[in-house]
Design a protein around this motif. Structure first.
Motif, mmCIF file in Angstrom:
data_model
loop_
_atom_site.group_PDB
_atom_site.id
_atom_site.type_symbol
_atom_site.label_atom_id
_atom_site.label_comp_id
_atom_site.label_asym_id
_atom_site.label_seq_id
_atom_site.Cartn_x
_atom_site.Cartn_y
_atom_site.Cartn_z
ATOM 1 N N ILE A 3 2.103 8.692 5.836
ATOM 2 C CA ILE A 3 1.403 8.060 4.712
ATOM 3 C C ILE A 3 0.651 6.848 5.240
ATOM 4 O O ILE A 3 0.828 6.441 6.383
ATOM 5 C CB ILE A 3 2.396 7.631 3.618
ATOM 6 C CG1 ILE A 3 3.419 6.621 4.194
ATOM 7 C CG2 ILE A 3 3.102 8.826 2.994
ATOM 8 C CD1 ILE A 3 4.340 6.036 3.143
ATOM 9 N N LYS A 4 -0.199 6.264 4.381
ATOM 10 C CA LYS A 4 -0.968 5.088 4.772
ATOM 11 C C LYS A 4 -0.206 3.822 4.420
ATOM 12 O O LYS A 4 0.341 3.700 3.338
ATOM 13 C CB LYS A 4 -2.325 5.060 4.069
ATOM 14 C CG LYS A 4 -3.430 5.764 4.815
ATOM 15 C CD LYS A 4 -4.766 5.475 4.144
ATOM 16 C CE LYS A 4 -5.882 6.156 4.930
ATOM 17 N NZ LYS A 4 -7.194 5.874 4.316
ATOM 18 N N CYS A 5 -0.232 2.875 5.352
ATOM 19 C CA CYS A 5 0.366 1.572 5.072
ATOM 20 C C CYS A 5 -0.545 0.807 4.107
ATOM 21 O O CYS A 5 -1.757 0.729 4.352
ATOM 22 C CB CYS A 5 0.538 0.781 6.371
ATOM 23 S SG CYS A 5 1.009 -0.947 6.104
ATOM 24 N N GLU A 9 -3.421 0.032 6.500
ATOM 25 C CA GLU A 9 -4.042 1.333 6.263
ATOM 26 C C GLU A 9 -3.943 2.272 7.462
ATOM 27 O O GLU A 9 -4.715 3.216 7.578
ATOM 28 C CB GLU A 9 -5.501 1.156 5.852
ATOM 29 C CG GLU A 9 -5.657 0.395 4.533
ATOM 30 C CD GLU A 9 -7.104 0.352 4.062
ATOM 31 O OE1 GLU A 9 -7.984 0.710 4.871
ATOM 32 O OE2 GLU A 9 -7.333 -0.016 2.904
ATOM 33 N N GLN A 11 -1.571 4.991 9.761
ATOM 34 C CA GLN A 11 -0.601 6.013 9.389
ATOM 35 C C GLN A 11 0.829 5.613 9.785
ATOM 36 O O GLN A 11 1.077 5.127 10.879
ATOM 37 C CB GLN A 11 -0.977 7.339 10.036
ATOM 38 C CG GLN A 11 -2.238 7.951 9.429
ATOM 39 C CD GLN A 11 -2.526 9.318 10.002
ATOM 40 O OE1 GLN A 11 -2.227 9.600 11.148
ATOM 41 N NE2 GLN A 11 -3.089 10.183 9.176
ATOM 42 N N SER A 13 5.200 6.829 9.068
ATOM 43 C CA SER A 13 6.129 7.823 8.548
ATOM 44 C C SER A 13 6.663 7.379 7.184
ATOM 45 O O SER A 13 6.915 6.186 6.960
ATOM 46 C CB SER A 13 7.295 8.000 9.529
ATOM 47 O OG SER A 13 8.320 8.765 8.925
ATOM 48 N N ASP A 14 6.851 8.336 6.259
ATOM 49 C CA ASP A 14 7.352 7.974 4.928
ATOM 50 C C ASP A 14 8.823 7.552 4.968
ATOM 51 O O ASP A 14 9.370 7.028 4.000
ATOM 52 C CB ASP A 14 7.162 9.135 3.952
ATOM 53 C CG ASP A 14 7.940 10.380 4.375
ATOM 54 O OD1 ASP A 14 8.419 10.422 5.538
ATOM 55 O OD2 ASP A 14 8.060 11.291 3.549
ATOM 56 N N CYS A 19 6.183 -0.887 8.301
ATOM 57 C CA CYS A 19 5.053 -0.403 9.100
ATOM 58 C C CYS A 19 5.230 -0.848 10.549
ATOM 59 O O CYS A 19 5.390 -2.047 10.814
ATOM 60 C CB CYS A 19 3.744 -0.937 8.544
ATOM 61 S SG CYS A 19 2.310 -0.515 9.565
#
Length: 413
Positions: A3-5, A9, A11, A13-14, A19
């Motif tokens: 996912i995006k932070c 912004e 990538q 991991s969820d 981050c």
């Protein structure tokens, strides 16, 4: 799943607590509290990768500064410099992305040199390879039409810029503004070919854009039209030259050229130390490998003229066989350049009413024409005028004696 932070912004991991790029907490509850404690603890960068620093306690719009490692000092510690052209970023993620991009393809952080600075570096080395002052002057003339590019960064030069100099360049020649003619356009193209080759060799540019285009058909046709055929002197013209060898300046030089085949640019560079009045030879030559330092016998008809020039040079204290002297001040002398010889040649041509199409190179043409007329060996001609010999047997395995060369030369009457 990635996912995006929300902060940087990039990538993430969820399942990440925070981050890994900027430290922003990605989970809620206890996980978030644990992540929050390390929110400002960014991932450690590899050694030599660079640095990202957050400048705090100052109200900066872009507080993240990027430094890159450019080497090590004597103590082995890294030397860091600010990233260029931009070193400050709004978020850690932007700074990290810029540092990643730099490390993918590192480049010189120093300011790119200008075209003028490149010319100065290149010409300092290139001019050492040229033996003729005329060749240097030709390069300098071509450069004078490129003033619009002097202050441009070398990395910004494209084919259109070189073409603009060729088509629209202006230089002051003898007090008058001029646009380049076809020959000068060719020299400008050659200048940038060589100069940007030098820049490519030293990794100042990644491509030589001057070699991405060719001269237009119109320019090539114009160059071909301007080039005139060289003419040998007629028997009547040679008679006139011998009649005035003592009363007209430079006639003796022209006659020596007619019986030895030196190029006009080579005449003025012949040195006394390479002129042997016992063996009657002189050595010199420029331009090609075959033409450099070649030994040419002195024809009996011009030995008196060569000896006279030799004694004059000795009296002047000059190291050159031929000198441009001031008739009013006997001990003033300068090197006999192509331009000076050219002016003297034109004066001879006009005063003696020789063919108006004659040019300074025609003495060399006359030598070759006379040699063929009197049956001089083809290889002897090539040796004496400095032309390349393609025949392997003759070039590599056949050793010609000076006596043979002299015998062939003396066939010319």
């Amino acid at each position: 799943m990635l996912i995006k932070c929300p902060e940087c912004e990039l990538q993430v991991s969820d399942k990440a607590l925070c981050c890994p790029h900027c430290g922003y907490p990605m989970q809620s509850g206890e996980k978030a509290r644990r992540a929050n404690r390390s929110a400002h603890k960014y991932r450690r960068l590899p050694n030599g990768f660079g640095q990202i620093s957050e400048i705090r306690n100052r109200n900066l719009r872009k507080p993240f500064r990027v430094m890159v490692t450019v080497g090590k000092n004597s103590a082995g510690r890294p030397i860091c410099k600010p990233l260029k052209p931009e070193a400050y970023f709004s978020t850690y993620g932007e700074a990290y992305a810029a540092l990643m991009e730099y490390n993918r393809s590192p480049y010189d952080l120093e300011e790119a040199i200008t075209v003028k600075e490149l010319y100065e570096k290149w010409s300092e080395e290139y001019f050492k390879t040229l033996k003729s002052g005329t060749s240097i002057q030709a390069v300098m003339l071509a450069w004078s039409y490129c003033a619009s590019l002097y202050d441009m960064r070398v990395t910004d030069v494209r084919a259109r810029h070189v073409k603009a100099c060729m088509e629209e360049g202006v230089a002051v020649v003898k007090g008058r503004q001029q646009h380049p003619n076809a020959s000068t356009k060719n020299r400008i193209k050659t200048l940038f070919n060589l100069m940007l080759d030098y820049a490519l060799e030293y990794e100042l540019v990644d491509r030589n854009y001057a070699r991405t285009f060719h001269l237009s058909d119109e320019v090539i046709k114009e160059i071909a039209t301007v080039k005139k055929k060289h003419l040998a002197f007629t028997d009547e013209e040679m008679r006139l030259l011998w009649e005035h060898v003592d009363d007209k300046r430079y006639v003796d030089v022209l006659l020596i050229q007619c019986y030895s085949g030196w190029r006009p640019q080579e005449i003025g560079l012949l040195e006394l130390k390479n002129t042997d009045l016992k063996e009657w030879t002189f050595k010199g030559g420029i331009k090609t490998e075959a033409g450099t330092d070649r030994v040419v016998p002195i024809h009996p008809r011009i030995r008196g003229l060569v000896e006279r020039k030799y004694r004059e040079a000795e009296a002047l204290g000059s190291k050159y066989l031929f000198n441009c002297t001031n008739p009013m001040r006997k001990h003033d002398h300068t090197i006999l350049t192509y331009d000076r010889y050219h002016k003297g040649f034109e004066k001879i041509r006009d005063e003696l009413k020789l063919n108006p199409l004659h040019r300074p190179h025609d003495g060399r043409t006359h030598f070759v024409t006379s040699a063929k007329r009197y049956g001089v060996d083809e290889y002897a001609i090539k040796y004496m005028v400095g032309h390349a010999i393609s025949d392997i047997t003759e070039k590599i395995y056949t050793k010609r004696e000076l006596s043979w060369l002299r015998k062939e030369l003396e066939k010319i009457e």
